[in-house]
Write an enzyme that holds these catalytic residues in place. Structure first.
Site, PDB file in Angstrom:
ATOM      1  N   GLU A 186       0.812  -1.219   0.000  1.00 34.36           N
ATOM      2  CA  GLU A 186       0.000   0.000   0.000  1.00 34.36           C
ATOM      3  C   GLU A 186       0.846   1.271   0.000  1.00 34.36           C
ATOM      4  O   GLU A 186       0.761   2.114   0.894  1.00 34.36           O
ATOM      5  CB  GLU A 186      -0.960  -0.003   1.194  1.00 34.36           C
ATOM      6  CG  GLU A 186      -2.003  -1.095   1.126  1.00 34.36           C
ATOM      7  CD  GLU A 186      -3.015  -1.041   2.265  1.00 34.36           C
ATOM      8  OE1 GLU A 186      -4.123  -1.589   2.089  1.00 34.36           O
ATOM      9  OE2 GLU A 186      -2.696  -0.456   3.318  1.00 34.36           O
ATOM     10  N   GLU A 342      -6.855  -7.660  -0.857  1.00 34.20           N
ATOM     11  CA  GLU A 342      -7.441  -7.576   0.483  1.00 34.20           C
ATOM     12  C   GLU A 342      -8.890  -7.125   0.346  1.00 34.20           C
ATOM     13  O   GLU A 342      -9.194  -6.259  -0.474  1.00 34.20           O
ATOM     14  CB  GLU A 342      -6.696  -6.560   1.366  1.00 34.20           C
ATOM     15  CG  GLU A 342      -5.237  -6.863   1.618  1.00 34.20           C
ATOM     16  CD  GLU A 342      -4.593  -5.831   2.544  1.00 34.20           C
ATOM     17  OE1 GLU A 342      -5.350  -5.101   3.236  1.00 34.20           O
ATOM     18  OE2 GLU A 342      -3.354  -5.751   2.573  1.00 34.20           O
TER      19      GLU A 342
END
Length: 720
Positions: A186, A342
């Site tokens: 991320e 995710e």
């Protein structure tokens, strides 16, 4: 255990040189088919979970793997935060625990996506190389112990990151259980303010502009006597989002571009190392964050084989638009299907947590991903952790490790997903509608909002949500992309508008396309200087208007109170609607007036216009309307002008989307509400989840889903 010499194994490569390194790797990434790489050995699709075996006793590993296998999972993402477990002291690297886990996973036919662990440096690095920590605006270092606390300009951080990535690549290159890599985790910062970043910013500017004379021109530095006589005089902007803190909007925009590039170059360098050490079939991706604003995702995606995405949709029945928009943006980054790395597995939160997904909600989230281009699904996380900041970020299993309702719902989807795999293979979203999504415009509007409530993403949402409610597919593309094949293009708040992009939009309309633009479009050039032109600048021929003046509806620059205008529409769009935040004073120059303002002083001005140019049509909306009904009616007219019809007109709270190849089409019908609904659908078609044939209507329970098989010809007939 083996000792790795950083001086021999790798060396720090400055960000100025990473672009040339990444050129050869880019060819590899663009040449690969995302669908081929996303197909597991032996066929099917990847479905699985994010797992942290290092957080649990080793004797528990086999229990977890057996439960995963029984659920139909075949892949795990792991190890993206495990640097110190591989390298507990500087240069002493050992992958023994991960080797043992991979060997055990092989017994249960579960593959691994390995994360490179550079999102969290080890404590020994922060102690031994304190300048690897990012510096805050006040000149103090970030305190080690969180995530993403590094400086991307620090040579030691780069050298040590390169070393661990190279060691991982060499060690796992030929491990058949490892199917791919997730670079870092991320990426989205940091905004380091150290002297190294300042120097690199100055070098970045010199490379971009070539001469100080050109930089001074591009930044308009004659204002407030900001002219620079040497590169080392240029400071880092104090703050890119404040009011008085911003001394130069052009400098702030370039600082945002620079910090974005630091992240991108860091990813590109890791990709280059993995391409060198793992030249086989292992894919390389990164877990993007949908509508995250900090990085130019188009550039970040270039080196990757495909995009992966972390999506945590709002757990609010009926609220589904942002996940759909995020999915279409992720698909648009490389014009490829993507992987969900995710997604929501239970209540979410760090200090406090959200509500629990209701029965059926986890499943319908997955089908929304499939409907917008996902070719694989992983949940975050496997089991709710009992330590650390994410104790309340719940997994499919609770803290007790018992397989309960959420586990069984995920297993149901996994089994359905595998059954759908043959029908899904080779299909993608095909759309005749595109929305331009531009990071420069997003950043420029954050730096100078202009009017209260100005938000680039909110401007996109107003039209995207209406298109979603209308039941049509939407592509997200960047300015400058080829628009051939799109019948309708929307360019909301395209604040930074290069001349060549503007001319391409005019040519698009003249050739037969339908274009929608709205307020604050075409205000700035590429360096964030205001054009010395009457708005909408070079788009005027396509829109048939001039904007004499404009205003924020705030009473004064220091007042939060606003006035509200009204607009009246007759004919193409009927009704009276409230106008908020902003108003363009539009003078038609050949355009038809679709809506007028209700205020007396606006009699000669338009609020909404429609213009014919050549074979096409240009629409302009000069205000913000505070009712979704307006945008639904507007979108209906846009689709009518573009000769596009939805195959299903969904009721509120129901989403439809289609995937297809040259022969077969799949119609996804998703109920985002917790109430039963009835939907009109094509009759006599196979419904793949129930193995039934559709009637004229379809009954869906709360959070219910249907996948209806059609022919590609039936889908294409609606877009002739």
């Amino acid at each position: 255990m083996h000792k790795v010499s950083g001086a021999v194994r790798t060396k720090y490569i400055g960000w100025l040189f990473l672009i040339s390194i990444s050129a050869s790797a880019c060819c590899h990434a663009e040449s690969n088919s995302s669908s081929a790489l996303l197909t597991p050995p032996g066929g099917g699709v990847y479905v699985g979970v994010d797992y942290y075996p290092e957080q649990w006793p080793e004797e528990r590993w086999e229990t977890d793997l057996k439960l995963m296998h029984d659920a139909g999972f075949n892949v795990v993402r792991l190890a993206e935060f495990s640097w110190v477990l591989y390298e507990p002291t500087d240069g002493q690297i050992d992958f023994g625990w991960l080797d043992r886990w991979l060997e055990l996973a092989k017994k249960y036919d579960i593959r691994a996506i390995l994360g490179t662990p550079t999102a969290i440096m080890p404590a020994w690095m922060a102690k031994k190389y304190p300048e690897a920590l990012a510096m805050k605006l006040d000149g103090t270092r970030i305190v080690w112990g969180g995530r993403r606390d590094n400086c991307f300009s620090d040579p030691d951080y780069h050298r040590l990151s390169d070393r661990i990535v190279r060691a991982m690549g060499e060690h796992f290159a030929n491990n058949s259980q490892v199917v791919g890599w997730q670079i870092d985790n991320e990426l989205g910062g940091t905004d380091c303010r150290c002297d190294k970043c300042k120097t690199n910013f100055q070098k970045w500017l010199e490379k971009k502009y070539g001469t100080l004379a050109e930089l001074n021109r591009a930044w308009g530095t004659r204002f407030w006597a900001q002219t620079y006589d040497s590169w080392d005089e240029i400071p880092m902007p104090a703050d890119r989002v404040g009011d008085w803190a911003i001394s130069n909007p052009s400098a702030s925009l370039d600082w945002q571009r620079f910090t974005s590039d630091l992240n991108i170059d860091f990813l590109d360098n890791q990709a280059s190392i993995l391409r060198q050490t793992c030249p086989g079939s292992q894919f390389i991706t990164h877990n993007f964050m949908g509508l995250h604003r900090g990085i130019n995702y188009y550039r970040l995606a270039k080196q990757l084989d495909f995009v992966a995405w972390d999506d945590y949709p709002k757990l609010s029945p009926g609220e589904h638009f942002d996940s759909a928009l995020g999915a279409d943006l992720m698909r648009g980054l490389k014009k490829q299907n993507f992987l969900i790395m995710e997604q929501t597995a239970g209540p979410l939160g760090w200090s406090v947590f959200s509500r629990n997904p209701q029965p059926g909600e986890l499943r319908k989230i997955c089908y929304q991903h499939l409907a917008h281009g996902a070719d694989g699904e992983l949940w975050f996380r496997w089991r709710s952790c009992t330590v650390g900041r994410e104790e309340y970020w719940h997994g499919l299993l609770g803290h007790d490790g018992i397989a309960g309702r959420r586990y069984h719902e995920a297993a149901k989807f996994a089994q359905e997903f595998q059954r759908l795999a043959p029908a899904l293979r080779g299909t993608s979203i095909q759309s005749k509608v595109a929305i331009l999504y531009d990071y420069d415009s997003l950043w420029a509007l954050e730096i100078q909002n202009g009017y209260p409530g100005a938000s680039y993403q909110d401007a996109i949402r107003r039209y995207y949500n209406a298109l979603n409610r209308a039941g049509v597919n939407v592509d997200i593309v960047k300015p400058g992309d080829d628009l051939t094949g799109y019948k309708l293009v929307l360019a909301p708040h395209l604040h930074v508008l290069a001349d060549d992009v503007a001319q391409a939009l005019v040519d698009y309309v003249r050739a037969g396309g339908v274009l929608l633009a709205d307020c604050r479009t075409g205000v700035k050039d590429e360096t964030d200087l205001a054009y010395a032109r009457t708005l909408p600048g070079l788009l005027s021929p396509a829109l048939g208007i001039e904007i004499d003046e404009y205003e924020s509806l705030r009473l004064g620059i220091s007042d939060s109170e606003e006035v509200k205008y009204s607009i009246q529409a007759n004919g193409r769009i009927d009704g009276s609607f409230p106008a908020i935040h902003y108003a363009d004073w539009i003078t038609p120059k050949g355009a038809e007036i679709v809506a007028r303002y209700g205020q007396p002083h606006f009699k000669q001005y338009a609020a909404v216009t429609r213009n014919q140019l050549g074979k096409g049509i240009g629409w302009y909306v000069g205000t913000i309307v505070d009712e979704s009904d307006f945008y639904d009616k507007l979108v209906a007219q846009l689709l009518k002008d573009a000769s596009i019809r939805a195959i299903v007109s969904p009721p509120r709270g129901v989403e439809v989307s289609t995937r297809q190849d040259s022969d077969v089409g799949l119609l996804f019908v998703i109920n985002h509400t917790d109430q039963a609904v009835t939907v009109n659908v094509p009759s006599g078609k196979p419904e793949l989840l129930t193995s039934t044939t559709t009637g004229e209507t379809l009954e869906l329970d709360g959070f219910g889903v249907a996948v209806i098989k059609l022919s590609a010809a039936e889908l294409n007939a609606n877009q002739q």
